[in-house]
Write an enzyme that holds these catalytic residues in place. Structure first.
Site, PDB file in Angstrom:
ATOM      1  CE1 TYR A  87      -3.863   2.262   0.564  1.00 36.69           C
ATOM      2  CE2 TYR A  87      -2.364   3.433   2.002  1.00 36.69           C
ATOM      3  CZ  TYR A  87      -3.536   3.385   1.283  1.00 36.69           C
ATOM      4  OH  TYR A  87      -4.382   4.461   1.286  1.00 36.69           O
ATOM      5  CD1 TRP A  89      -1.665   7.545  -1.073  1.00 31.92           C
ATOM      6  CD2 TRP A  89      -1.577   9.488  -2.180  1.00 31.92           C
ATOM      7  NE1 TRP A  89      -2.902   8.135  -0.987  1.00 31.92           N
ATOM      8  CE2 TRP A  89      -2.872   9.336  -1.646  1.00 31.92           C
ATOM      9  CE3 TRP A  89      -1.283  10.638  -2.899  1.00 31.92           C
ATOM     10  CZ2 TRP A  89      -3.878  10.281  -1.829  1.00 31.92           C
ATOM     11  CZ3 TRP A  89      -2.284  11.587  -3.082  1.00 31.92           C
ATOM     12  CH2 TRP A  89      -3.569  11.405  -2.552  1.00 31.92           C
TER      13      TRP A  89
HETATM   14  N1  LIG Z   1      -1.316  18.562   2.528  1.00 32.41           N
HETATM   15  C1  LIG Z   1      -1.755  17.282   2.460  1.00 32.41           C
HETATM   16  N2  LIG Z   1      -2.956  17.016   1.922  1.00 32.41           N
HETATM   17  C2  LIG Z   1      -3.418  15.748   1.882  1.00 32.41           C
HETATM   18  C3  LIG Z   1      -2.642  14.656   2.344  1.00 32.41           C
HETATM   19  C4  LIG Z   1      -1.367  14.969   2.912  1.00 32.41           C
HETATM   20  O1  LIG Z   1      -0.634  14.077   3.366  1.00 32.41           O
HETATM   21  N3  LIG Z   1      -0.963  16.279   2.948  1.00 32.41           N
HETATM   22  N4  LIG Z   1      -3.122  13.369   2.241  1.00 32.41           N
HETATM   23  C5  LIG Z   1      -4.226  13.110   1.327  1.00 32.41           C
HETATM   24  C6  LIG Z   1      -4.896  11.839   1.672  1.00 32.41           C
HETATM   25  S1  LIG Z   1      -4.113  10.384   1.267  1.00 32.41           S
HETATM   26  C7  LIG Z   1      -6.105  11.776   2.247  1.00 32.41           C
HETATM   27  S2  LIG Z   1      -6.842  10.262   2.529  1.00 32.41           S
HETATM   28  C8  LIG Z   1      -6.846  12.992   2.622  1.00 32.41           C
HETATM   29  C9  LIG Z   1      -7.427  12.849   4.014  1.00 32.41           C
HETATM   30  O2  LIG Z   1      -8.429  13.752   4.228  1.00 32.41           O
HETATM   31  P1  LIG Z   1      -9.034  13.879   5.703  1.00 32.41           P
HETATM   32  O3  LIG Z   1      -9.096  12.571   6.347  1.00 32.41           O
HETATM   33  O4  LIG Z   1     -10.307  14.629   5.615  1.00 32.41           O
HETATM   34  O5  LIG Z   1      -7.906  14.812   6.347  1.00 32.41           O
HETATM   35  P2  LIG Z   1      -7.290  14.972   7.798  1.00 32.41           P
HETATM   36  O6  LIG Z   1      -6.383  16.147   7.700  1.00 32.41           O
HETATM   37  O7  LIG Z   1      -6.692  13.722   8.274  1.00 32.41           O
HETATM   38  O8  LIG Z   1      -8.517  15.339   8.705  1.00 32.41           O
HETATM   39  C10 LIG Z   1      -9.348  16.434   8.419  1.00 32.41           C
HETATM   40  C11 LIG Z   1      -9.813  17.083   9.699  1.00 32.41           C
HETATM   41  O9  LIG Z   1     -10.778  16.288  10.394  1.00 32.41           O
HETATM   42  C12 LIG Z   1     -10.830  16.781  11.724  1.00 32.41           C
HETATM   43  N5  LIG Z   1     -11.254  15.763  12.666  1.00 32.41           N
HETATM   44  C13 LIG Z   1     -10.529  14.729  13.134  1.00 32.41           C
HETATM   45  N6  LIG Z   1     -11.268  14.012  14.010  1.00 32.41           N
HETATM   46  C14 LIG Z   1     -12.463  14.616  14.100  1.00 32.41           C
HETATM   47  C15 LIG Z   1     -13.653  14.343  14.855  1.00 32.41           C
HETATM   48  O10 LIG Z   1     -13.759  13.389  15.606  1.00 32.41           O
HETATM   49  N7  LIG Z   1     -14.695  15.187  14.659  1.00 32.41           N
HETATM   50  C16 LIG Z   1     -14.636  16.243  13.807  1.00 32.41           C
HETATM   51  N8  LIG Z   1     -15.727  16.973  13.662  1.00 32.41           N
HETATM   52  N9  LIG Z   1     -13.527  16.533  13.117  1.00 32.41           N
HETATM   53  C17 LIG Z   1     -12.457  15.726  13.250  1.00 32.41           C
HETATM   54  C18 LIG Z   1      -9.421  17.199  12.055  1.00 32.41           C
HETATM   55  O11 LIG Z   1      -9.453  18.442  12.715  1.00 32.41           O
HETATM   56  C19 LIG Z   1      -8.721  17.228  10.722  1.00 32.41           C
HETATM   57  O12 LIG Z   1      -7.975  18.401  10.491  1.00 32.41           O
HETATM   58  O13 LIG Z   1      -5.977  14.122   2.598  1.00 32.41           O
HETATM   59  C20 LIG Z   1      -5.255  14.223   1.379  1.00 32.41           C
HETATM   60  N10 LIG Z   1      -4.646  15.512   1.336  1.00 32.41           N
HETATM   61  N1  LIG Z   2      -1.980   8.217  12.440  1.00 36.44           N
HETATM   62  C1  LIG Z   2      -2.392   8.306  11.175  1.00 36.44           C
HETATM   63  N2  LIG Z   2      -1.792   7.558  10.224  1.00 36.44           N
HETATM   64  C2  LIG Z   2      -2.201   7.652   8.945  1.00 36.44           C
HETATM   65  C3  LIG Z   2      -3.245   8.526   8.573  1.00 36.44           C
HETATM   66  C4  LIG Z   2      -3.872   9.294   9.585  1.00 36.44           C
HETATM   67  O1  LIG Z   2      -4.821  10.060   9.330  1.00 36.44           O
HETATM   68  N3  LIG Z   2      -3.404   9.178  10.861  1.00 36.44           N
HETATM   69  N4  LIG Z   2      -3.621   8.612   7.256  1.00 36.44           N
HETATM   70  C5  LIG Z   2      -3.402   7.450   6.420  1.00 36.44           C
HETATM   71  C6  LIG Z   2      -3.612   7.698   4.994  1.00 36.44           C
HETATM   72  S1  LIG Z   2      -5.125   8.370   4.576  1.00 36.44           S
HETATM   73  C7  LIG Z   2      -2.724   7.349   4.034  1.00 36.44           C
HETATM   74  S2  LIG Z   2      -3.173   7.479   2.382  1.00 36.44           S
HETATM   75  C8  LIG Z   2      -1.415   6.784   4.370  1.00 36.44           C
HETATM   76  C9  LIG Z   2      -0.289   7.242   3.434  1.00 36.44           C
HETATM   77  O2  LIG Z   2       0.779   6.372   3.530  1.00 36.44           O
HETATM   78  P1  LIG Z   2       1.807   6.181   2.335  1.00 36.44           P
HETATM   79  O3  LIG Z   2       1.125   6.346   1.029  1.00 36.44           O
HETATM   80  O4  LIG Z   2       2.530   4.910   2.559  1.00 36.44           O
HETATM   81  O5  LIG Z   2       2.785   7.415   2.579  1.00 36.44           O
HETATM   82  P2  LIG Z   2       3.822   8.147   1.616  1.00 36.44           P
HETATM   83  O6  LIG Z   2       4.687   8.958   2.503  1.00 36.44           O
HETATM   84  O7  LIG Z   2       3.082   8.873   0.553  1.00 36.44           O
HETATM   85  O8  LIG Z   2       4.664   6.957   1.017  1.00 36.44           O
HETATM   86  C10 LIG Z   2       4.923   6.788  -0.343  1.00 36.44           C
HETATM   87  C11 LIG Z   2       6.339   6.250  -0.500  1.00 36.44           C
HETATM   88  O9  LIG Z   2       6.563   5.923  -1.876  1.00 36.44           O
HETATM   89  C12 LIG Z   2       7.880   6.364  -2.245  1.00 36.44           C
HETATM   90  N5  LIG Z   2       7.884   6.554  -3.711  1.00 36.44           N
HETATM   91  C13 LIG Z   2       7.603   7.659  -4.427  1.00 36.44           C
HETATM   92  N6  LIG Z   2       7.676   7.413  -5.746  1.00 36.44           N
HETATM   93  C14 LIG Z   2       8.026   6.116  -5.876  1.00 36.44           C
HETATM   94  C15 LIG Z   2       8.241   5.260  -6.998  1.00 36.44           C
HETATM   95  O10 LIG Z   2       8.108   5.642  -8.145  1.00 36.44           O
HETATM   96  N7  LIG Z   2       8.589   3.978  -6.745  1.00 36.44           N
HETATM   97  C16 LIG Z   2       8.746   3.504  -5.480  1.00 36.44           C
HETATM   98  N8  LIG Z   2       9.104   2.228  -5.319  1.00 36.44           N
HETATM   99  N9  LIG Z   2       8.542   4.294  -4.396  1.00 36.44           N
HETATM  100  C17 LIG Z   2       8.166   5.559  -4.597  1.00 36.44           C
HETATM  101  C18 LIG Z   2       8.096   7.624  -1.462  1.00 36.44           C
HETATM  102  O11 LIG Z   2       9.471   7.903  -1.331  1.00 36.44           O
HETATM  103  C19 LIG Z   2       7.404   7.278  -0.131  1.00 36.44           C
HETATM  104  O12 LIG Z   2       8.293   6.730   0.797  1.00 36.44           O
HETATM  105  O13 LIG Z   2      -1.086   7.121   5.714  1.00 36.44           O
HETATM  106  C20 LIG Z   2      -2.089   6.711   6.639  1.00 36.44           C
HETATM  107  N10 LIG Z   2      -1.596   6.869   8.002  1.00 36.44           N
HETATM  108 MO   LIG Z   3      -5.206   8.637   2.252  1.00 34.92          MO
END
Ligand SMILES: Nc1nc2c(c(=O)[nH]1)N[C@H]1C(S)=C(S)[C@@H](COP(=O)(O)OP(=O)(O)OC[C@H]3O[C@@H](n4cnc5c(=O)[nH]c(N)nc54)[C@H](O)[C@@H]3O)O[C@H]1N2
Ligand SMILES: Nc1nc2c(c(=O)[nH]1)N[C@H]1C(S)=C(S)[C@@H](COP(=O)(O)OP(=O)(O)OC[C@H]3O[C@@H](n4cnc5c(=O)[nH]c(N)nc54)[C@H](O)[C@@H]3O)O[C@H]1N2
Ligand SMILES: [Mo]
Length: 757
Positions: A87, A89
């Site tokens: 898993y 991104w």
């Molecule tokens: N800059 C940036 N943008 C991203 C990402 C990133 O790594 N960096 N990751 C991307 C990815 S993979 C995903 S899945 C999305 C995730 O998108 P989301 O899951 O929506 O994003 P989060 O920032 O984890 O949470 C959004 C907000 O929910 C609020 N929240 C948390 N718990 C609760 C609760 O119990 N009640 C209420 N009402 N609010 C709560 C928190 O204040 C938090 O700031 O974001 C994407 N966008």
């Molecule tokens: N506590 C907590 N944990 C969370 C979350 C949260 O809300 N709270 N959010 C979760 C969510 S929504 C998500 S989506 C995950 C994200 O978790 P990940 O998607 O695992 O996080 P990334 O840091 O985007 O990791 C991508 C990796 O791929 C590598 N990479 C980039 N390009 C390439 C390529 O071309 N080839 C290869 N082999 N590698 C490459 C990058 O260097 C990086 O290390 O985290 C989750 N974890």
């Molecule tokens: Mo995500």
């Protein structure tokens, strides 16, 4: 190297500021490397992973080692002993998508144990099909911003719409439009009610009413809103009758008929700390306005995360506005960039992954249980999954030491494995815990084609810089392995990477051509640098068609309607996800017993300064650090009670682990809540200890590794209870962005250079 935004982007992403120095940081993997203990003793369980030195080897030797280990594991244990879920991104680009590449390769050699669903919305992916018959309408065809701007009067946003999340989109995004959309909404006087522990979940220019809800208690508020609607006759009985099933069961629960507890505003106030009068007034306003109820993905990345999604839909159903322009329900505004964009509905270029003959899989966030419990079982969505005996973990394009919960437990679990292979451009914690690491190119170092659902551009991505060190594409590495395992023809189909990019583009051209959309031939596309794709609907509202004619546009649920009570879910008999939405006490919340020991609720949300853990060494991410650590936001009252000042290094801890962070004292977080985002590279100050302090501030040393429920088994990483204290004395240095220690091989010295660095 210079980085410029696309000229058509109204608000370019500040995360661009990480690329230039991030991409060439010291943390790049220069050469293939093998963990010393693995090289000396061969495959097998080992508790040195993450603490050992590495030996740099040449590509041929590394590939021979991976190929012979794959062969050994396949022969001795079968293909299901290979976990290839992988898993993550990775980075943009349709052909060099690391996971697709790896899955295609593993399918060619007989398959692998895989994973289903995501960390992003693992609970929604399982509950939505039971409630509305699928995920596509909610997650891919949301009501557009245009429809909201033109019709909506009131947005009730649970979890807000944090603009920092809309700087990124899966697959890439050309135009970042959340900020202009919100500004326009404010100009049109659309009301915003923000339910969130963080004020920053809506930008300051949107004059939202902030309801600083106790984290994890939104369902109680939603139930009380429902209670007011029902008891004051404000709900839409005709809508419920025509478009839903099970409303009587849900309403009986709301009124307290079955458990003696009416879910009234007074009841909700004691749980959520939202005053009863506020809830009552809001319910009335929702009933008289065109109201959009939004639930951010974060709310379901928590224990019982199925409930806020289900109850959000139920509340919208009670209002009777689902399918009316700008009304109803939304799940993902402010979660990623493409949400609410005009719909495109076109297929994109893809690399076919082939068929996986192995049947075993896990819901993605149950990786530690899989490793801990070979031969055991796991309940999931009405099934009992058998957990196979995994011997080899193969990861390309993800960082499990970023994304997974309870990292100390994960570290213990991986000691049981025979071998871990990781493809990485960087020495992330995942790479450091591997046995064999292959250096991989980044997006900027190879040709590809970029595109995403609901983005109107398809982008040519020519190589901008030379590959770093000895880095190769995932495709090259896997092609070489395919050669060694006699599946080269099948894996490559005789094409080079460049041939493939053209091939998947041309296949895409044919497929969109069948739908009457003309795009240029590859050569023309490549020299133009991009092509625009037509938008199919700008003013779309989710479930418009279903509302117009629920008999011909049935939902794919058993009843064909929205299921406010699901016989299917009910029949599973899960006490942590019964047949209709309910309030269930989470294990970690401010109202629970555990808060006596760990009195602060930590929100581990997505970082504003980077994408997950990626390019953490980049300038924009580095500029956000406080005292060299990941920032933790804390309310002035909680800081004062602990003698914590702005800029102090603090220790954040619970019974699972601890990390350092840098304090920001702010009223943007509600009292008893702290906010430490994910993504600081995991940095155990003493890697030989399984429970070492993380010097850098990775919240996943604290989070619980527990599924949302037996239904979805999604990640619950968003919430955890902690204590915070000032850290006096000399804090350990942050070394996460340095490569691991290298040594020259002892004995057989077929190697060229001894260790550098
Ligand atoms: N800059 C940036 N943008 C991203 C990402 C990133 O790594 N960096 N990751 C991307 C990815 S993979 C995903 S899945 C999305 C995730 O998108 P989301 O899951 O929506 O994003 P989060 O920032 O984890 O949470 C959004 C907000 O929910 C609020 N929240 C948390 N718990 C609760 C609760 O119990 N009640 C209420 N009402 N609010 C709560 C928190 O204040 C938090 O700031 O974001 C994407 N966008
Ligand atoms: N506590 C907590 N944990 C969370 C979350 C949260 O809300 N709270 N959010 C979760 C969510 S929504 C998500 S989506 C995950 C994200 O978790 P990940 O998607 O695992 O996080 P990334 O840091 O985007 O990791 C991508 C990796 O791929 C590598 N990479 C980039 N390009 C390439 C390529 O071309 N080839 C290869 N082999 N590698 C490459 C990058 O260097 C990086 O290390 O985290 C989750 N974890
Ligand atoms: Mo995500």
């Amino acid at each position: 190297m210079g980085i410029e935004a696309h000229p058509d982007d109204p608000t370019p992403s500040p995360l661009l500021g990480n690329i230039r120095d991030g991409i060439r940081s010291e943390a790049r993997v220069k050469r293939p490397a093998v963990r010393r203990g693995w090289l000396e003793r061969g495959p097998g369980p080992d508790d040195h992973r993450g603490a050992d030195e590495f030996v740099q080897v040449d590509w041929d030797e590394a590939l021979d080692l991976v190929a012979s280990e794959l062969r050994r594991v396949r022969t001795a244990h079968g293909n299901e002993a290979i976990f290839g879920g992988s898993y993550g991104w990775a980075s943009a680009g349709r052909f060099h998508h690391a996971q697709s590449q790896l899955h295609r390769f593993l399918n060619c050699i007989g398959g692998y144990t895989g994973s289903v669903n995501t960390y992003s919305y693992g609970a929604s992916e399982v509950i939505l099909p039971h409630v509305v018959g699928g995920t596509g309408d909610v997650l891919r065809q949301a009501t557009t911003w245009q429809a909201i701007l033109d019709n909506t009067e009131l947005v009730v946003a649970f979890g807000g719409m944090n603009v920092k999340n809309a700087w990124v989109g899966s697959g890439g995004v050309t135009r970042h439009t959340l900020v202009p959309s919100l500004v326009e909404a404010a100009r049109r006087h659309i009301g915003f009610e923000l339910f969130s522990p963080l004020r920053s979940d809506l930008p300051a220019d949107v004059a939202a009413v902030w309801h600083p809800v106790v984290p994890g208690t939104d369902v109680a508020v939603m139930l009380a809103l429902a209670y007011v609607l029902v008891t004051e006759g404000l709900h839409d009985a005709a809508f419920l009758e025509r478009y839903t099933v099970g409303s009587a069961r849900l309403i009986a629960y709301v009124l307290g008929d079955d458990d003696g507890q009416p879910k009234d505003p007074a009841w909700a106030a004691t749980i959520s700390e939202i005053p009863a009068d506020t809830i009552r007034a809001l319910a009335r306003r929702m009933a008289r306005s065109r109201t959009l109820i939004t639930v951010s993905w974060a709310l379901q990345r928590t224990r019982h995360g199925e409930q806020p999604v289900w109850m959000g839909i139920a509340l919208a159903a009670l209002l009777g506005q689902i399918g009316l322009p700008g009304g109803g329900f939304g799940h993902g505004y402010g979660s990623t960039a493409d949400f609410g964009a005009p719909l495109m509905r076109l297929p994109l270029p893809v690399l076919e992954q082939g068929r996986n003959p192995v049947q075993t899989f896990i819901p993605v966030a149950r990786i530690t249980e899989l490793l801990e419990n070979p031969g055991g079982t796991l309940e999931y969505n009405g099934r009992t999954l058998r957990l196979p005996d995994i011997r080899l973990l193969y990861w390309a394009g993800g960082n499990l030491f970023h994304h997974h919960q309870d990292l100390n437990r994960l570290r213990r679990a991986i000691t049981r494995l025979d071998t871990i292979v990781v493809h990485e451009p960087f020495w992330t914690a995942a790479a450091r815990h591997a046995d064999i690491v292959l250096p991989i190119t980044t997006t900027l170092e190879r040709d590809d084609v970029g595109g995403a659902h609901n983005d109107t551009y398809l982008i040519a991505m020519p190589r901008a810089i030379e590959p770093f060190g000895e880095a190769r594409d995932d495709y090259d590495a896997l092609s070489e392995l395919a050669k060694r395992l006699d599946v080269w023809d099948e894996f490559t189909e005789g094409r080079t990477a460049d041939d493939w990019v053209e091939h998947i583009y041309e296949r895409f051209r044919t497929r969109v051509g069948e739908r009457g959309v003309a795009v240029p031939r590859f050569a023309e596309f490549w020299s133009a640098g991009e092509t625009r794709l037509p938008v199919s609907s700008d003013g779309h509202t989710m479930y418009e068609r279903f509302r117009t004619d629920p008999d011909t546009s049935k939902l794919a649920t058993p009843s064909g309607r929205i299921e406010l009570f699901s016989e299917t879910v009910d029949a599973f008999g899960y006490d942590d996800c019964p047949g209709h939405p309910v309030w269930l006490e989470p294990d970690e919340w401010l109202g629970g017993e555990r808060a006596g020991r760990f009195p602060l609720h930590l929100i581990a949300n997505q970082p504003s300064s980077r994408l997950h853990s990626q390019l953490d060494a980049g300038a924009y991410s580095q500029a956000s650090k406080v005292a060299g650590r990941e920032p933790i936001r804390i309310h002035p009252d909680d800081a004062a009670a602990r003698s914590i000042n702005d800029g102090d290094v603090v220790r954040v801890s619970n019974d699972r682990g601890s990390c350092l962070a840098g304090a920001i004292v702010t009223t943007d977080v509600r009292p008893r809540v702290v906010n430490l985002s994910t993504g600081a590279w995991y940095d155990p100050s003493d890697p030989t200890r399984p429970d070492s302090l993380c010097a850098h501030g990775n919240p996943n040393v604290l989070t619980a590794d527990q599924g949302t429920s037996r239904l979805a088994q999604g990640s619950t990483g968003q919430h955890v209870l902690v204590e915070v204290e000032r850290f006096d004395g000399e804090p350990p240095p942050v070394r996460a962005h340095h490569p691991p220690p290298f040594v020259a091989r002892v004995g057989r010295s077929t190697l060229g250079d001894p260790a550098v660095h």
